[in-house]
Design a protein around this motif. Structure first.
Motif, PDB file in Angstrom:
ATOM      1  N   VAL A 131       0.715  -0.835   0.266  1.00 16.34           N
ATOM      2  CA  VAL A 131       0.401   0.061  -0.237  1.00 16.34           C
ATOM      3  C   VAL A 131       0.568   1.335   0.229  1.00 16.34           C
ATOM      4  O   VAL A 131       2.008   1.348   0.840  1.00 16.34           O
ATOM      5  CB  VAL A 131      -0.801  -0.087   1.482  1.00 16.34           C
ATOM      6  CG1 VAL A 131      -1.509   1.370   0.796  1.00 16.34           C
ATOM      7  CG2 VAL A 131      -1.368  -1.179   1.481  1.00 16.34           C
ATOM      8  N   LEU A 145      -6.952   5.745   4.740  1.00 19.20           N
ATOM      9  CA  LEU A 145      -7.773   5.328   3.202  1.00 19.20           C
ATOM     10  C   LEU A 145      -8.695   4.933   2.927  1.00 19.20           C
ATOM     11  O   LEU A 145      -9.202   4.343   2.104  1.00 19.20           O
ATOM     12  CB  LEU A 145      -6.426   4.108   2.459  1.00 19.20           C
ATOM     13  CG  LEU A 145      -4.798   4.831   2.050  1.00 19.20           C
ATOM     14  CD1 LEU A 145      -4.465   3.746   2.057  1.00 19.20           C
ATOM     15  CD2 LEU A 145      -5.375   5.805   1.712  1.00 19.20           C
ATOM     16  N   ILE A 150      -8.388   4.088  -4.342  1.00 20.68           N
ATOM     17  CA  ILE A 150      -7.000   2.573  -4.166  1.00 20.68           C
ATOM     18  C   ILE A 150      -7.040   2.406  -5.760  1.00 20.68           C
ATOM     19  O   ILE A 150      -8.176   2.026  -6.799  1.00 20.68           O
ATOM     20  CB  ILE A 150      -7.322   1.837  -3.015  1.00 20.68           C
ATOM     21  CG1 ILE A 150      -7.459   2.655  -2.028  1.00 20.68           C
ATOM     22  CG2 ILE A 150      -6.471   1.291  -3.515  1.00 20.68           C
ATOM     23  CD1 ILE A 150      -7.246   3.541  -1.342  1.00 20.68           C
ATOM     24  N   THR A 190     -14.631   1.966   0.686  1.00 18.89           N
ATOM     25  CA  THR A 190     -13.375   1.848   0.456  1.00 18.89           C
ATOM     26  C   THR A 190     -13.621   1.864  -1.327  1.00 18.89           C
ATOM     27  O   THR A 190     -14.084   0.484  -1.543  1.00 18.89           O
ATOM     28  CB  THR A 190     -12.193   1.261   0.549  1.00 18.89           C
ATOM     29  OG1 THR A 190     -12.433   1.031   2.262  1.00 18.89           O
ATOM     30  CG2 THR A 190     -11.218   1.930   0.007  1.00 18.89           C
TER      31      THR A 190
END
Length: 339
Positions: A131, A145, A150, A190
């Motif tokens: 990451v 996050l 992403i 996410t």
């Protein structure tokens, strides 16, 4: 030649057609005396000295072909096998959520795995799936996050990783939370954005807040202004096989050859003479891969010893052998003495 019609009776062996694993794989095949010529960049090459056909595929596709049993053997990255496995589990979970299968059926199907069996670690292509976030940004922990964008080409592994992070965060807020255990939920907060290349540019271009991507030396990420904040998995190249290969004996032959090549690359043969009284001390210093070979010399009280030693350890071992009385120390590079 119509190569497709010449595959019958041949073991199908998938190898990366390009990318970071390609050249090392070709070198390994050469060392294993798998002789072939790839004509005009075709994706099929017939091996001349064995009943094998090499199939050149993207590394990411190899676990699918091997897992489905369409190809017998393959060389790819551990990361790609894990991504494939995570995708299969995601599919099973989605089908369970939709009511197509029961929880028991999901468990049973997951127990089968992806259909790929690991034969051996090949020891090259080592890197980390990490990451990464902007160096000058405000993100310092992976949990920062959650709920962000992403970018990644490893959609399934990234999905699982952030689903588990969300689960942990929810559990910390409420010990009685009913969040899903393994995390392949449509309610993932996410957003995972699939990118096929140049993932490291996603943050600078405003596409993503962070990325999940393979990192070897880290120089590319540094140049893109990124820093690592966690490692999802560590990976190397591996040899995989299907559960029911068409020719198990040939699979074992290839595996044995590759294992021999890897041994030759990692070890040297150290030979020396030593008095028999010093043999125990010498063999403690260099016990060998299995055991040293000891031969009596014509001179009374002396023996000749041959032992395999890891290349990276040979220099200090030679120093220690000299201290206990070993003489005439000779080191042979096994990889460069093969005929």
């Amino acid at each position: 030649m119509d190569l497709v019609n010449h595959l019958e009776g041949r073991l199908l062996f998938a190898v990366p057609k390009k990318g970071r694993l390609n050249q090392a794989t070709l070198n390994l095949l050469e060392g294993a005396d798998i002789q072939f010529r790839r004509e005009n960049r075709l994706d099929i090459a017939l091996v001349k000295n064995l009943p094998i056909a090499l199939i050149f595929l993207p590394a990411a596709d190899i676990p699918t072909f091997v897992g489905e049993g369409q190809v017998d053997l393959g060389i790819t990255g551990w990361d790609q096998v894990q991504e494939h496995d995570a995708g299969i589990r995601a599919l099973h979970r989605a089908r369970r959520f939709s009511g197509e299968i029961t929880p028991e059926e999901e468990t049973e199907r997951n127990s089968r795995g992806s259909g790929c069996e690991t034969v051996m670690d090949l020891g090259f292509g080592g890197c980390k799936l990490q990451v990464q976030v902007p160096e000058k940004g405000s993100y310092v922990s992976p949990k920062d996050l959650i709920g962000k964008n992403i970018g990644t080409s490893f959609v399934n592994l990234a999905h699982r990783y952030f689903a588990n992070l969300e689960l942990e965060e929810d559990a910390a807020k409420d010990a009685t939370n009913d969040a899903p255990r393994a995390g392949f939920s449509s309610k993932l907060r996410t957003k995972i954005i699939e990118l096929s290349g140049s993932v490291e540019a996603a943050c600078a271009l405003g596409v993503a807040d962070g990325i999940v991507d393979l990192v070897e030396s880290g120089e590319t990420m540094k140049a893109a202004g990124l820093k690592p904040i966690d490692t999802v998995i560590e990976t190397t190249a591996i040899l995989i096989k299907s559960r029911k290969p068409s020719n198990p004996e040939l699979v074992e032959l290839i595996a044995a050859r590759i294992r021999g090549v890897i041994t030759a690359q990692r070890y040297v043969l150290c030979q020396y003479n030593v008095e028999r009284s010093g043999l125990v001390a010498a063999t403690k210093i260099a016990p060998g891969k299995r055991a040293p070979t000891v031969t009596s010399l014509e001179e009374d009280g002396w023996v000749a010893v041959s032992v395999m030693v890891e290349k990276k350890k040979i220099a200090p071992i030679m120093d220690e052998l000299s201290k206990v009385g070993a003489t005439d120390i000779l080191v042979l590079d096994i990889a460069n003495t093969r005929s």
